[in-house]
Design a protein around this motif. Structure first.
Motif, mmCIF file in Angstrom:
data_model
loop_
_atom_site.group_PDB
_atom_site.id
_atom_site.type_symbol
_atom_site.label_atom_id
_atom_site.label_comp_id
_atom_site.label_asym_id
_atom_site.label_seq_id
_atom_site.Cartn_x
_atom_site.Cartn_y
_atom_site.Cartn_z
ATOM 1 N N GLN A 291 -4.118 -35.940 14.246
ATOM 2 C CA GLN A 291 -2.874 -35.512 14.864
ATOM 3 C C GLN A 291 -1.873 -36.659 14.914
ATOM 4 O O GLN A 291 -2.194 -37.745 15.389
ATOM 5 N N LEU A 292 -0.666 -36.373 14.488
ATOM 6 C CA LEU A 292 0.324 -37.450 14.348
ATOM 7 C C LEU A 292 0.686 -38.102 15.676
ATOM 8 O O LEU A 292 1.026 -39.277 15.719
ATOM 9 N N TYR A 293 0.579 -37.354 16.786
ATOM 10 C CA TYR A 293 0.931 -37.960 18.080
ATOM 11 C C TYR A 293 -0.182 -38.878 18.591
ATOM 12 O O TYR A 293 -0.048 -39.506 19.626
ATOM 13 N N ASP B 247 10.433 -41.116 1.906
ATOM 14 C CA ASP B 247 11.682 -40.877 2.637
ATOM 15 C C ASP B 247 12.614 -42.085 2.467
ATOM 16 O O ASP B 247 12.146 -43.218 2.388
ATOM 17 N N ASN C 142 12.794 -36.666 3.021
ATOM 18 C CA ASN C 142 11.654 -36.054 2.353
ATOM 19 C C ASN C 142 10.386 -36.539 3.051
ATOM 20 O O ASN C 142 10.452 -37.361 3.959
ATOM 21 N N ALA C 143 9.258 -36.020 2.600
ATOM 22 C CA ALA C 143 7.982 -36.447 3.161
ATOM 23 C C ALA C 143 7.769 -37.931 2.913
ATOM 24 O O ALA C 143 8.160 -38.452 1.871
ATOM 25 N N SER C 144 7.172 -38.614 3.865
ATOM 26 C CA SER C 144 6.701 -39.966 3.622
ATOM 27 C C SER C 144 5.234 -39.993 4.019
ATOM 28 O O SER C 144 4.733 -39.068 4.679
ATOM 29 N N PHE D 89 -1.220 -41.371 16.656
ATOM 30 C CA PHE D 89 -1.061 -42.607 15.883
ATOM 31 C C PHE D 89 -0.228 -43.618 16.660
ATOM 32 O O PHE D 89 0.771 -43.273 17.266
ATOM 33 N N GLY E 3 -0.759 -36.564 8.147
ATOM 34 C CA GLY E 3 -1.239 -35.459 8.975
ATOM 35 C C GLY E 3 -2.157 -34.517 8.211
ATOM 36 O O GLY E 3 -2.953 -33.793 8.815
ATOM 37 N N ALA E 4 -2.092 -34.540 6.886
ATOM 38 C CA ALA E 4 -2.959 -33.695 6.061
ATOM 39 C C ALA E 4 -4.429 -34.096 6.177
ATOM 40 O O ALA E 4 -5.321 -33.346 5.776
ATOM 41 N N THR F 34 2.408 -48.304 12.688
ATOM 42 C CA THR F 34 1.928 -48.388 11.310
ATOM 43 C C THR F 34 1.919 -49.851 10.869
ATOM 44 O O THR F 34 2.813 -50.608 11.241
ATOM 45 N N LEU G 98 4.012 -41.562 6.254
ATOM 46 C CA LEU G 98 3.901 -41.626 7.713
ATOM 47 C C LEU G 98 3.736 -40.261 8.366
ATOM 48 O O LEU G 98 3.176 -40.165 9.447
ATOM 49 N N ASN G 99 4.276 -39.201 7.738
ATOM 50 C CA ASN G 99 3.987 -37.891 8.324
ATOM 51 C C ASN G 99 2.983 -37.109 7.479
ATOM 52 O O ASN G 99 2.175 -36.359 7.991
ATOM 53 N N ALA G 100 3.000 -37.330 6.146
ATOM 54 C CA ALA G 100 2.091 -36.566 5.280
ATOM 55 C C ALA G 100 0.633 -36.891 5.578
ATOM 56 O O ALA G 100 -0.263 -36.098 5.270
#
Lengths: 283, 283
Positions: free
Chosen positions: B123-125, B84, B110-112, B127, B118-119, B130, B114-116
């Protein structure tokens, strides 16, 4: 194959080239339509993709996932998610179910609000945990978010607050009578979020934040029409950032001068911005 | 107009449709090539875009930003960033400079990582902040990351660790002699990161984590070849996840059963995974 395809944040052209190829070739295409929304409707997507899209509401995804996955051992199923595919727990559930059924899975990442919020100029490594704010009712004002913010504030980190959306909700009366009549969609505004935060501070009185804490309201991020407004929570509680979707970031005290330089352009009021910054923020 | 265009994580098709349109129409196209890399090279991008791309190294972006912005009041300049656009501080600097010059700016998210991330199924919440891990040398082993991890661990949150890359670096000797000879690029591996984390714990001895703390190594996220490995830090210190880019997530104790169900498929060793989970994690 199950493809989880991120759509990004704003309109039909925010899909990646890779994602668009998947959508064009898939045997069935579902659009998850309850955890977030694009700023364009299903018809716009269908015309851009040149094909039909099936709306998947909460009930379908949570109770009828096997219907979505039917035949995916041989067919290609595309499941479209606004933002990034793994932004919501419910999609992890779907991926787990696919794994149980030995259906191969590929996810195609995209921007989510969690990284795109970097467009405010706030540095992503200065954010703590992300929280969600639900619509308060007369009798239900959950304040667990306040404890999460407190944890971030104590370390000095920013907090991204994701705002509730209500789509396809039934009134209690319609639900009781089994009538499938749905209320108009509702999207929480930055003003509502700031008010609820202040209401909770007044209730809990732990001084986690106050009326003059700085925050940034963000609207329609990623669209040509995106808007950002930096002000105190009191100022944001009186703001109007226009149509959805909105998000809010509460600033942490570890904020950096570079962040200050960038966000001051979004200030409601340059003077109160400078005062609040001096009072609450330092490196 | 200055366009900051996110390229996503893996290959040339991870650009968004909106971003690709900008690249095709722009008068000049720069590729930022030092904070991260795609898994394909510049030639592949040029052939996909059907046009030339100018490589922008750290020196150009940090010292010659006015060269990049030259004429942008009338021309369209596309500045391409892996992930991103706002993932790195340096791009905020460029955007600020454009604002000083009254050059309008649009960023295309775009995806970074920091969110990708999640794959992984985490769960992102859940974290916290960073952190970045740099290559240790004999004489320079900065441990400020340890304090940041400690803050996350105390709250029970996961920590995403971004791993150092070194491109276009000069040896001290070549730098002293003013020779523009560059070392081969280096990309930190999950194994190196886990080793450095354990070395720092041994040095600091505050018990923030230990050899049997669970973590997930992630390699080439977003590519067809992506790989995830969940193990103890000791296990990951001996792992080989293949070519770059790598990242690591240290698990926090607030981890959820759904996360456990998802990540156990990536376990180096099912037995030690179960033991470490029971020891360190609960809801």
């Amino acid at each position: 194959m199950l493809y989880l395809v991120g759509l990004g944040l704003a309109d039909e052209t925010d899909i990646t080239v890779k994602g668009l190829e998947v959508v064009k070739k898939a045997d069935r295409v579902y659009l998850e339509a309850y955890t977030s929304i694009l700023l364009v409707d299903k018809e716009k997507l269908e015309s851009f993709y040149g094909r039909d899209v099936i709306l998947a509401d909460r009930e379908m995804v949570e109770s009828s996932s096997d219907e979505i996955l039917a035949g995916a051992d041989k067919l290609n199923i595309a499941f479209l998610v606004v933002g990034d595919p793994f932004g919501a727990t419910t999609h992890t559930d779907l991926a787990l179910r696919a794994r149980e059924l030995s259906i191969p899975m590929q996810s195609i990442p995209n921007a989510s609000i969690l990284n795109a919020v970097g467009a405010t100029g706030l540095q992503l490594y200065n954010f703590g945990q992300t929280i969600s704010m639900v619509f308060f009712t007369e009798t239900w004002k959950p304040s667990s978010f306040y404890d999460r913010i407190k944890e971030n504030v104590q370390i000095g980190l920013h907090t991204l607050v994701l705002l509730d959306i209500k789509v396809k909700e039934q009134s209690l009366e319609n639900m009781a009578r089994g009538r499938k009549i749905f209320e108009p969609p509702r999207y929480m505004t930055v003003a509502q979020c700031a008010s609820q935060m202040l209401e909770t501070e007044e209730e809990r009185k732990e001084g986690v934040y106050s009326e003059d804490s700085l925050a940034i309201g963000v609207a329609r991020l990623g669209s040509a029409d995106q808007q950002m407004l930096c002000g105190t929570l009191k100022e944001l509680a009186d703001s109007d950032l226009g149509p959805p979707l909105h998000s809010l970031v509460l600033l942490g005290k570890r904020a950096h001068e570079l962040e200050k330089d960038y966000i001051k352009a979004f200030a409601v009021n340059g003077e109160s911005f400078g005062q609040s910054w001096s009072k609450h923020h330092h490196q």
